[in-house]
Design a protein around this motif. Structure first.
Motif, PDB file in Angstrom:
ATOM      1  N   GLU A 218       0.123   5.359  15.726  1.00 53.50           N
ATOM      2  CA  GLU A 218      -1.124   5.301  16.495  1.00 53.50           C
ATOM      3  C   GLU A 218      -2.336   5.178  15.580  1.00 53.50           C
ATOM      4  OE1 GLU A 218      -1.477   8.280  19.524  1.00 53.50           O
ATOM      5  OE2 GLU A 218      -3.644   8.404  19.261  1.00 53.50           O
ATOM      6  N   GLU A 219      -2.283   5.876  14.457  1.00 55.64           N
ATOM      7  CA  GLU A 219      -3.425   5.888  13.548  1.00 55.64           C
ATOM      8  C   GLU A 219      -3.722   4.490  13.001  1.00 55.64           C
ATOM      9  OE1 GLU A 219      -3.224   5.616   9.966  1.00 55.64           O
ATOM     10  OE2 GLU A 219      -5.344   6.068   9.616  1.00 55.64           O
ATOM     11  N   ILE A 220      -2.669   3.745  12.630  1.00 57.45           N
ATOM     12  CA  ILE A 220      -2.907   2.401  12.080  1.00 57.45           C
ATOM     13  C   ILE A 220      -3.333   1.434  13.179  1.00 57.45           C
ATOM     14  CG2 ILE A 220      -0.480   1.705  12.287  1.00 57.45           C
ATOM     15  CD1 ILE A 220      -3.002   0.730   9.528  1.00 57.45           C
TER      16      ILE A 220
ATOM     17  N   ASP B 260       0.835  -1.208   0.000  1.00 59.03           N
ATOM     18  CA  ASP B 260       0.000   0.000   0.000  1.00 59.03           C
ATOM     19  C   ASP B 260       0.868   1.256   0.000  1.00 59.03           C
ATOM     20  OD1 ASP B 260      -2.167  -1.592  -0.008  1.00 59.03           O
ATOM     21  OD2 ASP B 260      -2.770  -1.226   2.071  1.00 59.03           O
TER      22      ASP B 260
ATOM     23  N   SER C  45      -9.102  -1.939  25.108  1.00 53.34           N
ATOM     24  CA  SER C  45     -10.122  -2.731  24.429  1.00 53.34           C
ATOM     25  C   SER C  45     -10.949  -3.489  25.459  1.00 53.34           C
ATOM     26  CB  SER C  45      -9.471  -3.721  23.450  1.00 53.34           C
ATOM     27  OG  SER C  45     -10.446  -4.559  22.855  1.00 53.34           O
TER      28      SER C  45
ATOM     29  N   ARG D  36      -5.208   2.123  15.709  1.00 46.59           N
ATOM     30  CA  ARG D  36      -6.626   2.385  16.001  1.00 46.59           C
ATOM     31  C   ARG D  36      -7.560   1.729  14.981  1.00 46.59           C
ATOM     32  NH1 ARG D  36      -7.991   6.556  19.549  1.00 46.59           N
ATOM     33  NH2 ARG D  36      -6.209   7.556  20.566  1.00 46.59           N
ATOM     34  N   ARG D  37      -7.021   1.343  13.836  1.00 44.77           N
ATOM     35  CA  ARG D  37      -7.859   0.690  12.825  1.00 44.77           C
ATOM     36  C   ARG D  37      -8.110  -0.778  13.151  1.00 44.77           C
ATOM     37  NH1 ARG D  37      -5.178   2.283   7.027  1.00 44.77           N
ATOM     38  NH2 ARG D  37      -4.871   4.517   7.350  1.00 44.77           N
ATOM     39  N   PHE D  38      -7.294  -1.345  14.038  1.00 42.72           N
ATOM     40  CA  PHE D  38      -7.409  -2.774  14.320  1.00 42.72           C
ATOM     41  C   PHE D  38      -8.740  -3.056  15.030  1.00 42.72           C
ATOM     42  CE2 PHE D  38      -5.539  -6.885  14.478  1.00 42.72           C
ATOM     43  CZ  PHE D  38      -5.975  -7.499  15.647  1.00 42.72           C
ATOM     44  N   PRO D  39      -9.451  -4.083  14.589  1.00 37.36           N
ATOM     45  CA  PRO D  39     -10.770  -4.381  15.193  1.00 37.36           C
ATOM     46  C   PRO D  39     -10.685  -4.600  16.701  1.00 37.36           C
ATOM     47  CG  PRO D  39     -10.452  -5.644  13.176  1.00 37.36           C
ATOM     48  CD  PRO D  39      -9.137  -4.999  13.468  1.00 37.36           C
TER      49      PRO D  39
ATOM     50  N   THR E 126       0.608  -2.557   6.198  1.00 34.64           N
ATOM     51  CA  THR E 126       0.570  -1.215   5.601  1.00 34.64           C
ATOM     52  C   THR E 126       1.742  -0.327   6.000  1.00 34.64           C
ATOM     53  OG1 THR E 126      -0.860  -0.491   7.411  1.00 34.64           O
ATOM     54  CG2 THR E 126      -1.940  -1.193   5.377  1.00 34.64           C
TER      55      THR E 126
ATOM     56  N   GLU F  40       1.386   8.551  13.289  1.00 36.93           N
ATOM     57  CA  GLU F  40       1.163   7.643  12.155  1.00 36.93           C
ATOM     58  C   GLU F  40       1.036   6.198  12.631  1.00 36.93           C
ATOM     59  OE1 GLU F  40       4.093   7.893   9.125  1.00 36.93           O
ATOM     60  OE2 GLU F  40       3.106   6.459   7.810  1.00 36.93           O
TER      61      GLU F  40
ATOM     62  N   GLY G 121      -0.494  10.235   8.681  1.00 39.93           N
ATOM     63  CA  GLY G 121      -0.344   8.885   8.168  1.00 39.93           C
ATOM     64  C   GLY G 121      -0.034   8.865   6.694  1.00 39.93           C
TER      65      GLY G 121
END
Length: 855
Positions: free
Chosen positions: A563-565, A248, A595, A567-570, A611, A561, A314
């Motif tokens: 941290e941003e990825i 990506d 979580s 936070r995408r984790f389910p 990514t 950057e 990011g």
């Protein structure tokens, strides 16, 4: 007032006037006095307030101060104040204010204290002439003059020629000399000139010219140099892509750059399946038709390279460097590093790292050799050091963590070793070559400052500016700051790049017109975001980043950057990321996640690597109940738990070999919270500590062990089985005599021919304290020499006329010479007697005792 301390809180906006500020302070002080029954010490303890600097104001006094029948002197008043590392006092006497300071001499020097007091004085003068508090300057005229002297870096160079012109001239003058080396492949300058000319001609024949971008996606090989030089000769710009990046990220870079051509291999073109433009395979480059027409040479203002750095949102930013930028850097490099066509330069940096430009273009524009280091030895320090010596590498740049460890090894080929990318942990530098700590953001073309590490420093500076660069340390309002004050580093000069591709907003944030000088060549400045301070000698000390950016293994990343990825984790509700110092130097990233369910850290790391590059994966990830916040609802970094890796089970070593391996791992990672079945990488082994573990295991078991072996055998039990079958390190039979090395032969012959010469003397003059026990000193020197048998080797000529060296078993005893002060002075400036070949021994220690001193 002698026993109470009143807090004063200073706060102002850009539009706060001086009169409003003074009025607010007065009101605040009166309110503090009305509530002074609550001790400030209790306030400080409750809210965690502390300071190294204490500023105190004393009432007006004459020569003494009377309270009742007690007369207090100025000294008495000073003694009543707390003893802080730095105490600054404002005194009022006969209507005049003046400042005094008390300070700890182990923390401050007199010149720094003078700067602080001078800045207070300047602020008092400035505030009387300013409308707004934000306009107040703490810089005096004298300090400004000193800062200007630090920026006197002008050196005359020919900037009309670019690196393309310089390469063509070097190729013509050194046609038969080797230009590029990769493994067993050697390319001469004439061969390199031909293949890059044909490549440039092919590119132009495709309708590609100035400002067009050509992407290069290849493994480490000789085409790192061929593609870079060939694209530069075409007048286009090249975009080096690191094949370890996720698909990506590679795809985004290609799309953002608008690359008109991709140079790659059959295997690696599959890494960017979304790319639909033309492709040139490296296997086809040698068969390109010969190009005989004249190539149009690029201009200094043309785009040279597009390098992507991390973005705060990011999204990576494409930094645009021009031909004039790299030309200016190469001119400085040639002069400073004394580079000529006899030198061999290691190309160690990753192809997507800005230092790769230096490794390729600096040597190839002067006629030197560029050695592209193979991937399999880049982190194998023993093999790397052997390669350097075997191939007579004279110049090398390596990122801080690896370079620091290489500097600990003996090397007899290097003339210069430069390291940079992260803050350098203090160390004893090597003594037989120049060791440099360098610094520079990508936006300012590889290096901006350099510092010669000539001794042990508690805090190693990043040094002084390169030729034709001017540096400014400024506050948030752009005011220049005096030596000692911390502020943002701002850079101007010929190495400042053009800006960011397709990011006018980000370019405008950090690239601005230079308000400090109108000299040609310094029209623009780049705001680095790095916090530094000038030292009194003109060197710069690095303090830290202004924002969330840190450097991990030489690559600059922004924590947001990462941290941003995450936070995408389910399943992850909240997250924050922080950087921490490694025990052995450098930094690592730790992530904290929140979580409702237990997160599988291995799956999270795999998700990140889909990514992001490997260096963006946190070294430690901790799941906590909630992210701690401060009163302003910002993340309270201090309240985050200390990063730690939990090991589920710990199986103690059982066999003798397991214990020895376990101890090596423990020393490498710095703790023993792991067992013989624990994956040592999960226990804390990093790419840098793995290098150290290689060395420890090799010494312990006399076996050849590589970094790849650790990855394939990542537990103590697996390493035990591997070591049993690992090949032994080459050993040699013990002899009575050994041949001399080339350098030893030269010294031996020269000294035998000229016994009175001081050419090879290494005089060191130490004045010893009177309490030094000479006998104990002799014993210490004797034991040290005994541990290094090469020092006492004897040299001679055999019956066959061959020069030899052999071990000298007898005890080496330093010579103690009793002499007079007058006789000792006659020895100077050489300090010791001329070299004499005493019994074939090349090493001697002399201790002189005179009437008044010991040397």
């Amino acid at each position: 007032m002698l026993v109470k301390t009143l807090p004063v809180y200073c706060s102002f906006n850009d539009d706060t006037t001086v009169s409003e500020y003074m009025k607010g302070l007065q009101e605040q002080l009166m309110n503090s006095m009305a509530n002074d029954i609550f001790p400030f010490s209790d306030v400080a303890a409750k809210y965690g307030i502390s300071a190294d600097l204490l500023f105190a104001y004393q009432a007006e006094f004459s020569d003494d101060f009377k309270i009742g029948d007690t007369i207090l002197t100025k000294e008495d008043l000073l003694l009543d104040l707390p003893k802080e590392p730095l105490l600054v006092q404002a005194w009022l006497k006969d209507g005049e204010y003046y400042l005094t300071a008390e300070y700890r001499v182990d923390l401050y020097d007199e010149e720094t204290i003078d700067n602080i007091l001078e800045s207070y004085d300047s602020a008092m003068s400035s505030i009387l002439n300013c409308r707004h508090v934000s306009d107040v300057s703490i810089l005096s005229k004298a300090q400004e003059g000193k800062l200007d002297s630090f920026n006197m870096t002008e050196v005359s160079y020919d900037y009309t020629k670019t690196v393309v012109d310089m390469f063509c001239e070097a190729a013509e003058e050194n046609a038969d000399k080797t230009a590029v080396v990769y493994g067993d492949i050697n390319i001469t300058y004439s061969e390199l000139e031909k293949i890059t000319r044909n490549l440039a001609g092919y590119i132009n024949s495709q309708g590609l010219h100035t400002e067009d971008v050509i992407a290069v996606l290849i493994p480490r090989c000789e085409y790192m140099a061929i593609a870079s030089v060939g694209i530069a000769r075409s007048g286009c710009a090249y975009q080096p892509l690191d094949h370890t990046y996720p698909q990506d990220r590679l795809q985004f870079m290609l799309e953002d750059s608008g690359a008109k051509l991709l140079i790659t291999t059959e295997e690696m073109k599959n890494l960017v399946p979304g790319y639909e433009g033309p492709i040139l395979l490296v296997d086809d480059i040698p068969n390109l038709p010969e190009y005989t027409e004249e190539l149009k040479k690029p201009s200094p203002e043309d785009l040279f390279i597009l390098l992507y750095t991390s973005g705060s949102t990011g999204v990576p930013k494409g930094c645009m460097l021009e031909f004039g930028n790299i030309t200016a850097f190469c001119r400085w490099y040639h002069r400073f590093y004394e580079l000529d066509n006899t030198c061999h330069v290691a190309a160690y940096a990753s192809y997507g790292f800005d230092a790769s430009m230096m490794d390729i273009f600096c040597p190839l524009t002067i006629g030197a050799e560029s050695h592209i280091i193979c991937e399999d030895i880049r982190l194998d320090l023993i093999a790397l050091n052997e390669y350097y010596e075997k191939n007579r590498i004279t110049h090398s740049f390596i990122t801080t963590q690896v370079g620091r460890q290489l500097a600990m090894m003996e090397n007899n080929s290097l003339r210069y070793l430069s390291i940079g990318g992260e803050k350098l942990v203090p160390l004893e530098p090597p003594t037989n070559y120049e060791f440099l700590n360098v610094y520079g953001p990508t936006e300012c073309t590889v290096f901006t400052t350099r510092f010669h590490v000539d001794k042990y420093y508690d805090d190693i500076p990043i040094g002084k500016p390169l030729d034709n660069l001017k540096l400014y340390v400024v506050d948030s309002k752009g005011h220049r700051l005096p030596p000692g004050a911390c502020g943002e580093l701002v850079v101007s000069g010929r190495q400042v790049s053009r800006g960011y591709l397709n990011r006018p907003d980000k370019t405008a944030e950090v690239y601005k017109m230079n308000p400090y000088t109108d000299e040609p060549g310094y029209e623009r400045v780049y705001h680095t975001g790095d916090i530094v301070r000038y030292l009194n000698d003109g060197n710069i000390a690095f303090v830290g980043r202004r924002d969330g950016q840190v450097k991990i293994r030489g690559f600059r990343i922004e924590l947001t950057e990462v941290e941003e990825i995450i936070r995408r984790f389910p399943g992850i509700k909240d997250a924050t990321v922080a950087a921490f110092d490694e025990d052995g130097g450098g930094k690592y990233v730790a992530a904290y996640i929140v979580s409702d369910e237990t997160i599988d850290i291995d799956k999270l790391n795999s998700f990140i690597m889909e990514t992001k590059p490997p260096y963006m994966v946190p070294a430690v990830t901790m799941q906590i109940d909630s992210i701690p916040l401060n009163q302003n609802q910002k993340v309270n970094k201090r309240a985050l738990p200390k990063p730690e890796k939990k090991v589920e089970e710990k199986v103690e070593p059982k066999t003798e070999i397991q214990k020895r391996i376990y101890n090596c791992v423990k020393e490498a990672i710095g703790h023993e919270d792991f067992g013989i079945t624990t994956d040592i990488y999960y226990a804390g082994l990093t790419s840098v500590s793995a290098i150290r573990l290689n060395v420890l295991l090799a010494k312990e078991f006399d076996a050849v062990i590589k970094t790849g072996d650790l990855k394939q055998n990542p537990t103590v039990i697996q390493l035990e089985k591997f070591i049993e079958t690992a090949p032994d390190i080459d050993s040699h039979e013990e002899r009575d005599m050994y041949p001399l090395t080339g350098s030893q032969k030269g010294i031996f012959v020269e000294c035998a021919k000229n016994p009175e010469s001081t050419l090879y003397n290494i005089p060191l003059l130490f004045t010893l304290d009177e309490t030094i026990d000479i006998d104990m000193l002799k014993s210490a020197v004797t034991k040290t020499v005994a541990a290094h048998s090469y020092m006492t080797a004897r040299f001679g000529i055999s019956e066959d006329g061959e020069l030899y060296q052999k071990p000298c078993p007898e005890e080496f005893i330093p010579e103690v010479i009793n002499t007079t002060d007058a006789e000792f002075e006659k020895l100077r400036p050489d300090l010791v007697r001329p070299f004499k070949l005493e019994g074939g021994r090349l090493f001697r220690v002399e201790l002189y005792i005179t009437e008044s001193k010991k040397y």
